[in-house]
Design a protein around this motif. Structure first.
Motif, short mmCIF file in Angstrom:
data_model
loop_
_atom_site.label_atom_id
_atom_site.label_comp_id
_atom_site.label_asym_id
_atom_site.label_seq_id
_atom_site.Cartn_x
_atom_site.Cartn_y
_atom_site.Cartn_z
N LEU A 185 35.44 46.92 50.40
CA LEU A 185 35.80 46.45 49.07
C LEU A 185 36.12 44.97 49.17
O LEU A 185 37.00 44.57 49.95
CB LEU A 185 37.00 47.21 48.50
CG LEU A 185 37.42 46.83 47.06
CD1 LEU A 185 37.99 48.03 46.30
CD2 LEU A 185 38.43 45.69 47.05
N GLY A 186 35.40 44.18 48.41
CA GLY A 186 35.62 42.74 48.39
C GLY A 186 35.45 42.22 46.98
O GLY A 186 35.43 42.99 46.01
N ALA A 187 35.32 40.92 46.85
CA ALA A 187 35.15 40.32 45.53
C ALA A 187 34.31 39.06 45.66
O ALA A 187 34.41 38.33 46.65
CB ALA A 187 36.49 40.00 44.89
N LYS A 188 33.49 38.80 44.66
CA LYS A 188 32.66 37.59 44.68
C LYS A 188 33.56 36.36 44.58
O LYS A 188 34.40 36.26 43.70
CB LYS A 188 31.68 37.61 43.50
CG LYS A 188 30.66 36.49 43.53
CD LYS A 188 29.73 36.64 44.74
CE LYS A 188 28.62 35.59 44.74
NZ LYS A 188 27.58 35.89 43.74
N GLY A 189 33.40 35.46 45.55
CA GLY A 189 34.21 34.25 45.56
C GLY A 189 35.54 34.40 46.27
O GLY A 189 36.39 33.51 46.19
N LEU A 190 35.74 35.50 46.98
CA LEU A 190 36.99 35.69 47.71
C LEU A 190 37.13 34.64 48.80
O LEU A 190 36.22 34.42 49.60
CB LEU A 190 37.01 37.09 48.34
CG LEU A 190 38.35 37.59 48.88
CD1 LEU A 190 39.37 37.76 47.75
CD2 LEU A 190 38.15 38.92 49.60
N LEU A 207 29.89 47.65 41.05
CA LEU A 207 30.52 46.39 40.62
C LEU A 207 31.50 46.68 39.49
O LEU A 207 31.17 47.38 38.53
CB LEU A 207 29.45 45.40 40.14
CG LEU A 207 28.31 45.09 41.10
CD1 LEU A 207 27.38 44.05 40.49
CD2 LEU A 207 28.83 44.61 42.45
N VAL A 208 32.70 46.12 39.62
CA VAL A 208 33.77 46.39 38.66
C VAL A 208 34.37 45.08 38.19
O VAL A 208 34.57 44.16 38.99
CB VAL A 208 34.86 47.28 39.31
CG1 VAL A 208 36.03 47.47 38.36
CG2 VAL A 208 34.28 48.63 39.70
N ASN A 209 34.68 44.99 36.91
CA ASN A 209 35.37 43.83 36.37
C ASN A 209 36.75 43.72 37.02
O ASN A 209 37.55 44.66 36.93
CB ASN A 209 35.49 43.95 34.85
CG ASN A 209 36.10 42.73 34.20
OD1 ASN A 209 37.26 42.39 34.44
ND2 ASN A 209 35.33 42.05 33.38
N GLY A 210 37.04 42.59 37.64
CA GLY A 210 38.28 42.44 38.39
C GLY A 210 39.52 42.39 37.53
O GLY A 210 40.64 42.56 38.04
N GLY A 241 34.84 36.82 40.62
CA GLY A 241 35.92 37.67 40.15
C GLY A 241 35.55 39.14 40.06
O GLY A 241 36.40 39.98 39.77
N THR A 242 34.29 39.46 40.31
CA THR A 242 33.84 40.85 40.28
C THR A 242 34.23 41.57 41.57
O THR A 242 34.02 41.05 42.66
CB THR A 242 32.32 40.93 40.09
OG1 THR A 242 31.95 40.29 38.87
CG2 THR A 242 31.84 42.37 40.06
#
Length: 214
Positions: free
Chosen positions: A172-177, A95-98, A129-130
């Motif tokens: 690779l995705g993002a929370k809330g995409l 998990l990475v800060n977006g 946003g992660t």
């Protein structure tokens, strides 16, 4: 006798000429490679091209059978790998800060004999946003259930619902995409096409993930 000496001299001169030409061309080839090597720029994560401004370079490599572990690189930092000794059978997730690109958390989840609630809780706690980077190793789906698949769908996956026993998967995705992620590859476990005995070939995916600006 004279003819014999002349022939011997010609042979020696010919051999000398061939050797000189061989090492001359070899030196030129080595020099050219070295010169080219100095001129070729190194891109982040060893990717084939650089990323535009406000994008993060990444590379995700799945495991190869149950022998070679996966690796995850983000913004030129290896987040998970066999060398770092933080990967395992199942799903390997970083998990990475977006916005900043900073690593927030990395963990591995045994999808063959592990507790699926551990992964469910992990995914539920991800903040919007992660950026989520995922690489499979050995088996990624035996313990998978609809609830966990739904979490990945929310992050932009379009392949997780088809993920099966010993399939290879990088994502690779993002929370809330709100849209489908363009960064996903999936290969089925198929005895007719498997590269390894009982497993498909590994997957390698690289690209540029946009930075979260708002």
């Amino acid at each position: 006798g004279v003819i014999r000496y002349v022939v011997l001299l010609v042979m020696v001169l010919g051999t000398w000429f061939i050797v000189q030409m061989y090492f001359h061309h070899r030196w030129k080839a080595i020099s050219l490679r070295s010169w080219l090597g100095e001129q070729v720029p190194r891109h982040k994560c060893g990717n084939r091209k650089s990323c535009p401004q406000n994008h993060f370079a990444f590379k995700i490599i799945s495991g190869a059978a149950n022998v070679v572990g996966p690796s995850i690189c983000f913004d030129d930092m290896v987040l998970m790998s066999s060398v770092k000794n933080n990967i395992g059978r199942g799903l390997n997730i970083a998990l990475v800060n977006g916005t900043s690109g900073q690593l927030l958390k990395a963990d591995t989840f045994d999808m063959y004999s592990g507790d699926i609630t551990k992964l469910d809780t992990f995914l539920q706690e991800i903040k919007h946003g992660t950026i989520v980077l995922t690489a499979s190793y050995d088996d990624a789906a035996t313990k998978m259930n609809d609830k966990v698949r739904a979490h990945f769908v929310e992050m932009g996956s379009s392949h997780v619902n088809k993920l099966g026993f010993r399939d290879n998967w990088v994502f690779l995705g993002a929370k809330g995409l709100k849209t489908k992620s363009p960064f996903e590859e999936h290969i089925k476990n198929d005895k007719e096409t498997n590269k390894y005995d009982g497993w498909p070939e590994l997957l390698e995916m690289e690209g540029c993930a946009p930075r979260k600006m708002d």
